[in-house]
Design an enzyme around this catalytic site. Structure first.
Site, mmCIF file in Angstrom:
data_model
loop_
_atom_site.group_PDB
_atom_site.id
_atom_site.type_symbol
_atom_site.label_atom_id
_atom_site.label_comp_id
_atom_site.label_asym_id
_atom_site.label_seq_id
_atom_site.Cartn_x
_atom_site.Cartn_y
_atom_site.Cartn_z
ATOM 1 N N ASP A 56 0.842 -1.202 0.000
ATOM 2 C CA ASP A 56 0.000 0.000 0.000
ATOM 3 C C ASP A 56 0.879 1.255 0.000
ATOM 4 O O ASP A 56 0.361 2.377 -0.053
ATOM 5 C CB ASP A 56 -1.022 -0.012 1.153
ATOM 6 C CG ASP A 56 -0.382 -0.130 2.523
ATOM 7 O OD1 ASP A 56 0.863 -0.178 2.609
ATOM 8 O OD2 ASP A 56 -1.145 -0.165 3.517
ATOM 9 N N ASP A 95 -0.749 -6.304 -0.102
ATOM 10 C CA ASP A 95 -1.219 -5.673 1.141
ATOM 11 C C ASP A 95 -2.739 -5.589 1.202
ATOM 12 O O ASP A 95 -3.392 -5.262 0.196
ATOM 13 C CB ASP A 95 -0.683 -4.237 1.217
ATOM 14 C CG ASP A 95 0.566 -4.126 2.068
ATOM 15 O OD1 ASP A 95 0.826 -5.024 2.893
ATOM 16 O OD2 ASP A 95 1.290 -3.129 1.889
ATOM 17 N N GLU A 193 8.967 -4.187 10.338
ATOM 18 C CA GLU A 193 9.393 -2.893 9.785
ATOM 19 C C GLU A 193 9.936 -2.000 10.905
ATOM 20 O O GLU A 193 9.269 -1.797 11.931
ATOM 21 C CB GLU A 193 8.195 -2.210 9.092
ATOM 22 C CG GLU A 193 8.571 -0.851 8.498
ATOM 23 C CD GLU A 193 7.558 -0.303 7.512
ATOM 24 O OE1 GLU A 193 6.570 -1.000 7.178
ATOM 25 O OE2 GLU A 193 7.750 0.851 7.071
HETATM 26 O O1 KIV Z 1 3.592 -1.102 1.626
HETATM 27 C C1 KIV Z 1 4.772 -1.464 1.588
HETATM 28 O O2 KIV Z 1 5.525 -1.194 0.644
HETATM 29 C C2 KIV Z 1 5.276 -2.245 2.706
HETATM 30 C C3 KIV Z 1 6.764 -2.363 2.803
HETATM 31 C C4 KIV Z 1 7.295 -1.152 3.473
HETATM 32 C C5 KIV Z 1 7.184 -3.588 3.464
HETATM 33 O O3 KIV Z 1 4.545 -2.713 3.531
#
Ligand code: KIV
Length: 277
Positions: A56, A95, A193
Site C-alpha cells: 500500500d 497488502d 518494519e
Molecule cells: O507497503 C509497503 O511497501 C510495505 C513495505 C514497506 C514492506 O509494507
C-alpha cells in the site's frame, strides 16, 4: 509456465510457501521487493527476486499521497493485476489496505477479492494482538498470509509519525509475544518494519516461520525494500535502511540484480542500515 521461465533465463521453478519455509531452514536469504506495474514486475522477476509485494506504499510512490491510509481495496487489486502479469517466478504478496480487515467477515471477503481478482498468492495485514482472531479466521480458510509487525504505516496517525518500534524492553517483549501469537494463529510469514536489529534477530529466533525485515537488521530470514528507493527514484530524505543500487550502475535491471545479490550474500543490510536497541 516452466517453458516461459526458461525463456526468461530462469532455472528455478516458481516460488511458493513451501520453498520460502525451506529457504528459512537452509538459511538462504529471501530477497523481496515491492512493485506496482507489469513492466517493473518483469524486471524485478528477471533479477531473481523471490517475493514481490504490491504494497500500500503505492499510495505514496504512485499516487503522491503522504500516507498509505487513503489506499483502497480497488486500488490494490488494480495494481496487483498489473504486477501479476509481469511475474513468472516470484511469489506475489499483496497488502490489505487500511480498514479492509476490521472484522473476520470483512477480512475474508477482501482477502478473497485480492486473491481472485488481483492474483495474489499471499495477503499481508498490519497486525498486533487485536488481529490474532482475524489471522486465525483467514488461516482456517487456507489463505496464505503475512503478519506485519513493528512500524505499521496504516497506524501513522495514532503513532504520531514513522518511528522505530520496540526500542524499550517492555515494547520488545510485547512484540515477541505478538509474533508468537500470530504464528500460532496460522500466519505463514512475518514482516518486521523499523525495529532494532537485536529485536529483529530475537523475533526470528522466537518463531519457525520466515521473517522478512525492512529496517530490522541482518538477523532475519529475508529483506524487502520499496522498489523506487532501490532505484533512486524517490526524492527527499531517506530512512537509514534504504540503499540506492542505481549508484554507479547503468540500468534498472543491473541495479535490481545487485540488490538481490546483496541480500543473498548478506552484504545488505550492513550495520549502518540498522537501528540500535
Ligand atoms: O507497503 C509497503 O511497501 C510495505 C513495505 C514497506 C514492506 O509494507
Amino acid at each position: 509456465m516452466y517453458k516461459q521461465l526458461e525463456q526468461r533465463g530462469m532455472e528455478s521453478p516458481p516460488v511458493n510457501v513451501g520453498l520460502l519455509r525451506e529457504m528459512r531452514q537452509t538459511r538462504e536469504p529471501i530477497a523481496c521487493l515491492t512493485a506496482y506495474d507489469a513492466s517493473f514486475a518483469q524486471l524485478v522477476d528477471m533479477a531473481g527476486t523471490d517475493v514481490v509485494l504490491v504494497g500500500d506504499s503505492l499510495g505514496m510512490v504512485i499516487q503522491g499521497l503522504d500516507t498509505t491510509v487513503p489506499v483502497t481495496v480497488d486500488d490494490i487489486i488494480y495494481h496487483s493485476r498489473c504486477v501479476a502479469r509481469g511475474l513468472l517466478r516470484a511469489f506475489l504478496m499483496v497488502d490489505m489496505p487500511f480498514m479492509s480487515y476490521t472484522t473476520r467477515e470483512q477480512a475474508l471477503d477482501n482477502a478473497i477479492r485480492i486473491m481472485q481478482e488481483g492474483g495474489a498468492k499471499m495477503v499481508k495485514l498490519e497486525t498486533g494482538r487485536g488481529q490474532v482472531a482475524i489471522v486465525e479466521h483467514l488461516a482456517k480458510q487456507d489463505i496464505p498470509l503475512c503478519a506485519h509487525l513493528g512500524l505499521k504505516p496504516q497506524s501513522v496517525h495514532k503513532l504520531g509519525g514513522f518511528k522505530v518500534q520496540g526500542r524499550d524492553e517492555e515494547a520488545a517483549q510485547l512484540m515477541i509475544g505478538e509474533a508468537k501469537a500470530l504464528e500460532s494463529a496460522g500466519a505463514d510469514m512475518l514482516l518486521l518494519e523499523c525495529v532494532p536489529s537485536p529485536l529483529g534477530a530475537a523475533i526470528r529466533d522466537a518463531v519457525q516461520i520466515p521473517v522478512i525485515g525492512i529496517g530490522a537488521g541482518p538477523g532475519v530470514d529475508g529483506q524487502i525494500l520499496v522498489l523506487y528507493d532501490v532505484l533512486g527514484i524517490t526524492q527527499g530524505r531517506m530512512p537509514r535502511f534504504v540503499k540506492n543500487y542505481m549508484t554507479g550502475r547503468d540500468s534498472p535491471l543491473e541495479a535490481l540484480r545487485a540488490y538481490v545479490r546483496g541480500v543473498k550474500d548478506r552484504s545488505y543490510p550492513a550495520e549502518e542500515h540498522g537501528f540500535s536497541q
